[in-house]
Design an enzyme around this catalytic site. Structure first.
Site, mmCIF file in Angstrom:
data_model
loop_
_atom_site.group_PDB
_atom_site.id
_atom_site.type_symbol
_atom_site.label_atom_id
_atom_site.label_comp_id
_atom_site.label_asym_id
_atom_site.label_seq_id
_atom_site.Cartn_x
_atom_site.Cartn_y
_atom_site.Cartn_z
ATOM 1 C CG ASP A 34 -1.766 1.180 1.358
ATOM 2 O OD1 ASP A 34 -2.278 1.602 0.323
ATOM 3 O OD2 ASP A 34 -1.931 1.706 2.463
ATOM 4 C CB THR A 68 0.965 3.038 -5.757
ATOM 5 O OG1 THR A 68 0.819 2.311 -4.550
ATOM 6 C CG2 THR A 68 2.337 2.791 -6.309
ATOM 7 C CG ASP A 345 -6.446 0.566 0.428
ATOM 8 O OD1 ASP A 345 -6.556 1.287 1.432
ATOM 9 O OD2 ASP A 345 -5.375 0.350 -0.151
#
Length: 485
Positions: A34, A68, A345
């Site tokens: 993550d 990311t 998430d």
């Protein structure tokens, strides 16, 4: 840019994980891919790099996924901008070009969004696809259908609220990830005391944070006991049959509660208490003199359940109907922590999508759509700005390029094929990492939330602009303390 390269390898379904080892005592180890978790743990001196860390944190808080991508995109924009600055183009010109390009890219996405909020079955399928796409780059990718189902069920229970407090995630080592399940109601990680009822129906719950301990000195003890007895009587006077306390409950008051047939739960951790109060519709009390002002919590059944080796207390039929608990099982603490991050998430993205129901295809498709439109804008724009707009288009293609590189494919070949595909009308082409070729994202059901993509685009552009505006870094002297003498 070094920061962007660090997290670049974690992007996409075939991205690798990182092991983070802390330098503090205990040398704790975290295994994660993550982006936000990795960047939060880094010790960074360079002030410009801190801007990138901040945008990934904000992305994590706002939409939950894309942490990311946002750093990779900002890093690529800066890399392209550096080439332009070396060509003697003024940073303000570059920023103006980036602004135009970002607007154009956003409009291109807006025209291509799909919205199925009228049709519940189709919308549920969209949510399943989004959840599977989000989970496919995480540790849960092996069982992504199973966990996507869990996440979608949990989010649809919220009925459009983005308050994820009502979804509790409980981690229990043991079993395999497949043994995880969704349970309606609330589970408290405590045991039921000795001699107390093991099952209560139509419970009235008093949630409290108060001291229930007595002194041990003989003379004081009698007076203390009397005082404690009065306190317990006051609590019983609320007409409750379950008492949950954040602090310890000593043997004496526990006996009194057991005699009155009241289930007393001690030492429930603070987070558990806050959530329990929220879910059962009660409030945390600390004084018991006027029962009418205390708001009790309600639920249909309280009982003891077993998960693996552990006993827990299960509250079902709670006041807040949308509350539920996801129990995660797994081989070790590290696996569970990463599974929790992955699931969190997915839950964030889904709850945002339920509010803003527009969806896009995934797999590098949105970036290629944006790059194509931005490219056309660059050809129409006169002057130096066109160089900056062209650079923006190249930076956008970095995300599909990175996905292809991480999969071990020939990215140059794939991206040129993708670009050719996207010059056809309404193409749904993206990278299919399983076959290693250009695939149809509609057939593969790879979808992403529009809100996530928009947040990535705007945050990365703003961060790159902010760093471009800086011409030098000045270290300030520490502030002098005035003499107070």
């Amino acid at each position: 840019m070094a920061i962007a390269d660090l997290v670049k390898t974690t992007l996409g379904p075939k991205g690798m994980d990182k092991i983070l080892q802390s330098t503090g005592r205990g040398r704790s180890v975290t295994v994660t891919n993550d982006g936000a978790t990795i960047l939060k743990s880094l010790h960074i001196d360079n002030p410009a790099a801190k801007v990138l860390v901040d945008i990934s944190k904000v992305q994590d808080d706002e939409v939950g996924d894309g942490t990311t991508s946002v750093v990779v995109l900002a890093g690529e924009l800066l890399r392209e901008a550096e080439k332009l600055v070396n060509m003697k183009i003024h940073p303000m010109t570059i920023i103006a070009g980036f602004r135009m390009a970002a607007e154009c890219a956003r409009d291109a996405l807006l025209q291509r969004t799909m919205d199925n909020k009228e049709n519940t079955d189709k919308f549920r399928a969209d949510l399943m696809n989004i959840a599977m796409t989000t989970l496919s780059s995480k540790i849960l990718s092996q069982d992504k259908e199973y966990f996507a189902e869990l996440a979608v069920d949990a989010v649809l229970r919220l009925k459009g609220s983005t308050n994820l407090e009502a979804i509790q995630i409980l981690k229990k080592p043991g079993g395999s990830l497949k043994d995880s399940f969704l349970d309606e109601g609330f589970i408290l990680d405590k045991k039921i005391g000795i001699g107390q009822p093991k099952r209560i129906e139509n419970a009235k719950i008093l949630v409290a944070n108060t001291a229930m301990d007595t002194d041990k000195v003989a003379d004081i003890e009698a007076a203390e006991k009397q005082k404690m007895r009065e306190k317990v009587q006051k609590i019983i006077g609320h007409g409750i049959n379950c008492f949950v306390n954040r602090q310890l409950i000593y043997n004496f008051p526990e006996e009194l509660f057991a005699d009155a047939g009241i289930l007393a739960i001690e030492h429930a951790d603070f987070e558990g208490i806050e959530r329990l109060a929220l879910v059962t519709g009660g409030e945390i009390a600390s004084t018991f003199d006027n029962p009418e002002s205390v708001k009790l919590g309600h639920c249909k059944v309280i009982e003891e359940i077993m998960i693996g080796e552990d006993r827990l207390i299960h509250f079902s039929g709670v006041e807040m109907g949308q509350a539920c608990t996801i129990v995660l099982r797994g081989a070790s603490e590290h696996v569970l922590d990463e599974a929790e991050r992955s699931l969190h998430d997915a839950l964030c993205v889904l709850s945002q999508t339920v509010n803003d129901t527009r969806v896009l295809f995934g797999g590098g498709w949105p970036e290629m759509v944006m790059a194509k439109e931005v490219d056309e804008l660059a050809r129409k724009t006169p002057g130096k700005k066109s160089h900056a707009i062209d650079a923006f288009s190249r930076a956008l293609q970095a995300i599909p390029t990175t996905i292809a590189d991480n999969t071990g494919l020939d990215s140059a070949e794939l991206i040129s094929q993708l670009r050719a595909e996207h010059h056809k009308e309404n193409s749904a082409a993206g990278i299919d990492v399983i076959t290693g070729q250009v695939g149809d994202m509609q057939k593969l059901g790879i979808q992403e939330s529009f809100k996530v993509k928009q947040a990535i685009l705007l945050s990365a552009t703003e961060a790159a602009e902010m760093i471009l505006r800086v011409d030098e870094i000045i270290t300030c002297a520490p502030r002098r303390r005035e003499d107070r003498m």
